[in-house]
Scaffold this motif. Structure first.
Motif, PDB file in Angstrom:
ATOM      1  N   LYS A 215       0.847  -1.193   0.000  1.00 39.87           N
ATOM      2  CA  LYS A 215       0.000   0.000   0.000  1.00 39.87           C
ATOM      3  C   LYS A 215       0.884   1.245   0.000  1.00 39.87           C
ATOM      4  N   VAL A 216       0.761   2.044  -1.063  1.00 44.40           N
ATOM      5  CA  VAL A 216       1.664   3.174  -1.287  1.00 44.40           C
ATOM      6  C   VAL A 216       0.905   4.499  -1.278  1.00 44.40           C
ATOM      7  N   LEU A 217       1.462   5.462  -0.561  1.00 43.50           N
ATOM      8  CA  LEU A 217       1.004   6.848  -0.652  1.00 43.50           C
ATOM      9  C   LEU A 217       2.056   7.619  -1.443  1.00 43.50           C
ATOM     10  N   ALA A 218       1.682   8.203  -2.564  1.00 44.77           N
ATOM     11  CA  ALA A 218       2.581   9.028  -3.369  1.00 44.77           C
ATOM     12  C   ALA A 218       2.308  10.487  -3.026  1.00 44.77           C
ATOM     13  N   THR A 219       3.296  11.163  -2.467  1.00 47.83           N
ATOM     14  CA  THR A 219       3.089  12.507  -1.948  1.00 47.83           C
ATOM     15  C   THR A 219       4.134  13.485  -2.468  1.00 47.83           C
ATOM     16  N   ASP A 220       3.724  14.739  -2.554  1.00 48.73           N
ATOM     17  CA  ASP A 220       4.633  15.828  -2.901  1.00 48.73           C
ATOM     18  C   ASP A 220       4.676  16.838  -1.763  1.00 48.73           C
ATOM     19  N   GLY A 221       4.319  16.370  -0.555  1.00 42.87           N
ATOM     20  CA  GLY A 221       4.425  17.216   0.622  1.00 42.87           C
ATOM     21  C   GLY A 221       3.149  17.948   0.982  1.00 42.87           C
ATOM     22  N   GLY A 222       3.189  18.569   2.129  1.00 39.84           N
ATOM     23  CA  GLY A 222       2.044  19.312   2.629  1.00 39.84           C
ATOM     24  C   GLY A 222       1.563  18.750   3.956  1.00 39.84           C
ATOM     25  N   LYS A 223       1.219  19.649   4.881  1.00 38.63           N
ATOM     26  CA  LYS A 223       0.768  19.235   6.196  1.00 38.63           C
ATOM     27  C   LYS A 223      -0.749  19.135   6.280  1.00 38.63           C
ATOM     28  N   GLY A 224      -1.423  19.459   5.221  1.00 39.91           N
ATOM     29  CA  GLY A 224      -2.873  19.419   5.185  1.00 39.91           C
ATOM     30  C   GLY A 224      -3.416  20.729   4.655  1.00 39.91           C
ATOM     31  N   PRO A 225      -3.959  20.742   3.410  1.00 43.99           N
ATOM     32  CA  PRO A 225      -4.068  19.558   2.563  1.00 43.99           C
ATOM     33  C   PRO A 225      -2.704  19.059   2.087  1.00 43.99           C
ATOM     34  N   VAL A 226      -2.689  17.813   1.625  1.00 45.79           N
ATOM     35  CA  VAL A 226      -1.470  17.165   1.172  1.00 45.79           C
ATOM     36  C   VAL A 226      -1.471  17.101  -0.352  1.00 45.79           C
ATOM     37  N   ASN A 227      -0.355  17.479  -0.957  1.00 48.34           N
ATOM     38  CA  ASN A 227      -0.202  17.321  -2.407  1.00 48.34           C
ATOM     39  C   ASN A 227       0.104  15.854  -2.674  1.00 48.34           C
TER      40      ASN A 227
END
Length: 341
Positions: A215-227
């Protein structure tokens, strides 16, 4: 940068019209001058709903964002490139930094230069992988203006509109390689590269087949909302092919914003973090910092407990040769035991 490209793409939909009659006039001029077309030409390909016809291989090429340059270099076409944009985000592909340094830089950013500078290049082919650099409102030459100047534009991956970004599949990259092989008169070279890359993907598929998807979360950062990256587009495709499952697969978007609550509830087992490396500015956190933001939000997740993340060069999350290579790197990260032998 990713957000910039996506927003600018939405502003440039008018650039997908028909190729102007100027290209036909150019072909007629060649015939009048008695210049015979090389073997295999003329060549016609379709891109962004437009037909592009070439009477001979391009010899004065300008490339936009770096995956476009990487793709031509992979095809052995570095000697055709006379201008490129800046690339300073993360590791170069093996052997490509030396070639990059030899090509004149015509823009200090990842975008093509402004209209007058771009038109002055006298390019006979322009390759990019988004519509961001063709937005008249941003001061750029449009696709139509470049066509009229004899500089036809090809967009990798068919990223010509927001809808087409969502429809992208990794097979589109193979289509691009074959089209470029035809355009530059090196179809055998392109087919050889396609075969090699298909072999790499087949090897990954064989290695991860039957294993429980991670199970993968692909993120570009952010504390909320999250990119983050949803269940459509290139990043989701890579995750799936590498033996993972996108925890945001139900979000029908490529690059988007999701709430901290949704990220917390997703319970990822691993993170995929977009890496900008030296392209970072003061307002762009590093990959470790972006990973820590996600770990803090999903603090009870397996990924947070194991501090498990992979920094993926953001260039691999755009259409081009690199996204196919990145599938192997991602599979090794998700299923290291599958590559132990």
């Amino acid at each position: 940068m990713r957000r910039l490209l996506v927003l600018a793409t939405a502003l440039t939909l008018t650039a997908c019209g028909q190729t102007p009659a100027v290209q036909e006039a150019a072909r007629e001029a060649v015939q009048e001058n008695g210049q015979a077309a090389p073997a295999g030409f003329p060549v016609t390909v379709e891109n962004c709903g437009r037909e592009l016809t070439f009477d001979r291989p391009p010899s004065k090429v300008v490339t936009g964002y770096h995956p476009a340059l990487e793709t031509l270099l992979a095809l052995g076409l570095g000697d055709r490139i006379t201008g490129r944009t800046f690339f300073g985000e993360s590791a170069f592909l093996p052997g490509q930094k030396e070639q990059y340094d030899k090509i004149p830089q015509i823009s200090e950013t990842i975008m093509l230069p402004q209209k007058e500078v771009m038109l002055s290049q006298g390019a006979d082919f322009v390759l990019d992988n988004a519509m961001a650099s063709f937005d008249a409102a941003g001061g750029y030459a449009t696709v139509e203006e470049l066509d009229a100047a004899g500089s036809p534009v090809y967009i990798l991956g068919g990223w010509c509109s927001p809808e087409e970004v969502l429809r992208f599949t990794l097979d589109d990259t193979f289509t691009d390689l074959r089209n470029l092989g035809r355009i530059f008169g090196v179809p055998d070279r392109a087919e050889k590269l396609v075969t090699e890359l298909q072999g790499r993907l087949a090897d990954v598929k064989k290695r991860v087949e039957g294993r429980t998807p991670v199970k993968v979360l692909a993120t570009d950062g952010g504390k909320g909302p999250v990119n983050a990256y949803g269940g459509a587009g290139v990043t989701n495709q890579m995750i799936t092919m590498a033996g993972g499952v996108n925890v945001l697969a139900g979000v029908k978007a490529d690059y988007t914003e999701v709430s901290a609550e949704e990220v917390s509830a997703s319970q990822p087992e691993a993170l995929l973090v977009s890496d900008y490396a030296t392209l970072r500015g003061e307002d762009t956190p590093s990959s470790p910092a972006k990973a820590e933001e996600a770990f803090a939000i999903a603090r009870n997740s397996p990924a947070a407990k194991d501090k498990r993340y992979l920094a993926l060069p953001v260039a691999a999350q755009h259409p081009g040769y690199r996204n196919l290579l990145a599938v192997t790197d991602l599979a090794r990260f998700l299923h290291p035991d599958a590559f132990a032998q």
